[in-house]
Design a protein around this motif. Sequence first.
Motif, PDB file in Angstrom:
ATOM      1  N   UNK A 168       1.996  -4.596 -15.437  1.00  0.00           N
ATOM      2  CA  UNK A 168       3.418  -5.062 -15.723  1.00  0.00           C
ATOM      3  C   UNK A 168       4.043  -5.238 -14.311  1.00  0.00           C
ATOM      4  N   UNK A 169       3.711  -4.624 -13.380  1.00  0.00           N
ATOM      5  CA  UNK A 169       4.282  -4.391 -11.917  1.00  0.00           C
ATOM      6  C   UNK A 169       3.173  -4.354 -11.255  1.00  0.00           C
ATOM      7  N   UNK A 225       6.448 -10.321 -11.836  1.00  0.00           N
ATOM      8  CA  UNK A 225       6.113  -9.136 -11.819  1.00  0.00           C
ATOM      9  C   UNK A 225       5.724  -8.838 -10.452  1.00  0.00           C
ATOM     10  N   UNK A 226       5.909  -9.454  -9.444  1.00  0.00           N
ATOM     11  CA  UNK A 226       5.408  -8.838  -8.019  1.00  0.00           C
ATOM     12  C   UNK A 226       6.403  -8.295  -7.144  1.00  0.00           C
ATOM     13  N   UNK A 227       6.085  -7.126  -6.482  1.00  0.00           N
ATOM     14  CA  UNK A 227       7.083  -6.417  -5.529  1.00  0.00           C
ATOM     15  C   UNK A 227       6.492  -6.952  -4.349  1.00  0.00           C
ATOM     16  N   UNK A 228       6.713  -7.751  -3.504  1.00  0.00           N
ATOM     17  CA  UNK A 228       6.104  -8.001  -2.230  1.00  0.00           C
ATOM     18  C   UNK A 228       6.841  -6.881  -1.088  1.00  0.00           C
ATOM     19  N   UNK A 229       5.946  -6.208  -0.380  1.00  0.00           N
ATOM     20  CA  UNK A 229       6.306  -5.379   0.953  1.00  0.00           C
ATOM     21  C   UNK A 229       5.766  -5.816   1.987  1.00  0.00           C
ATOM     22  N   UNK A 230       6.486  -6.239   2.997  1.00  0.00           N
ATOM     23  CA  UNK A 230       5.843  -6.597   4.192  1.00  0.00           C
ATOM     24  C   UNK A 230       5.197  -4.981   5.014  1.00  0.00           C
ATOM     25  N   UNK A 257      10.960  -2.883  -7.191  1.00  0.00           N
ATOM     26  CA  UNK A 257      10.894  -2.607  -8.639  1.00  0.00           C
ATOM     27  C   UNK A 257      12.080  -3.003  -9.643  1.00  0.00           C
ATOM     28  N   UNK A 258      13.303  -2.732  -9.277  1.00  0.00           N
ATOM     29  CA  UNK A 258      14.462  -2.890  -9.935  1.00  0.00           C
ATOM     30  C   UNK A 258      14.641  -4.461 -10.109  1.00  0.00           C
ATOM     31  N   UNK A 259      14.178  -5.435  -9.215  1.00  0.00           N
ATOM     32  CA  UNK A 259      14.162  -6.722  -9.480  1.00  0.00           C
ATOM     33  C   UNK A 259      13.126  -7.077 -10.619  1.00  0.00           C
TER      34      UNK A 259
END
Length: 301
Positions: A168-169, A225-230, A257-259
């Motif tokens: 899901x995430x 469903x993507x949380x991009x983290x630099x 994750x909230x988004x």
Amino acid sequence: MTRRSGGLFAGRGIALPGLAVTVVTVIVAFALGLGTGWLSGYVPDAYRAWREGPSPSPSPSVSASPEVDVSLPPLEPITRELDEDDAAAGVVTTAVVTRGAGTFSSIPGITAEVDDAGPVRYVRIDVEDGVTLDNVALVDYVMTTLNDPRGWGSAGRLQFVLTEGAADIRIVFASPHTVVSRCPDPHIPATLSGGSATPEPSASATPMPSASASPAVTVPCAVQGIVPISVYDWTAGLATYGDNRSQSRVHLLNHGVGHVLGEPDVACESGRASVMVDQSQPLPEGCQVNEWPFPDADTSG
């Protein structure tokens, strides 16, 4: 008096039946010659084709995908020494690559669901190839943060379960260039707030969208469903958090994750900021940073 034939060959001493036989013989011989040539050429080829199967045909050439023109702000070198908080978050070097390979690998690992711990959201953690992190520590840090009582699963609202498959995430750690090019706007439009952006589980092997020259049709990463983290932000920390890089990393996770869960950005006027305030930017005067969705939740249990 004998009557002569009035036919075509009359008066030339040629008998019609003999001529017909000759003509037929010539036609048959010609046909046999053609047939023999056709068989001698086709049959061996047909036999070989049956034995060997069809010959491979050339694959059509693939045109290169259009590259997005990415303009990165200057990134200050990270010159500090690594500490225990870095190790706990999987940070093993301050030499952050600006641009990775653009391909991704999922970190292996599966955790079990907990009965009566709330509805499940499956989480996959992907790292861009060329980015160096301690995967074991990273997974533990991410999943501990997501399942903290102050997180989005507070009071049995949700439980986050690690998976290697459909998720899901998808939390993606990537180089700054890849984050900007693949997710130019990682936030969710306000029109999709209220949980309507929660995506269907995806088993895609490509955890981030391809760069496109058509931004008008780009679907926000959060909707996918993507949380991009630099990895630069993960290593250096957000300026708003100063030297407290652990809090900064928790905010990066919970805000992203909230988004994905359908929460839009909000503003802060004073006091403790909501986790959905974009704290990568300076906060208004009178606002304090906050990395948790439910910061006052009981953590004693």
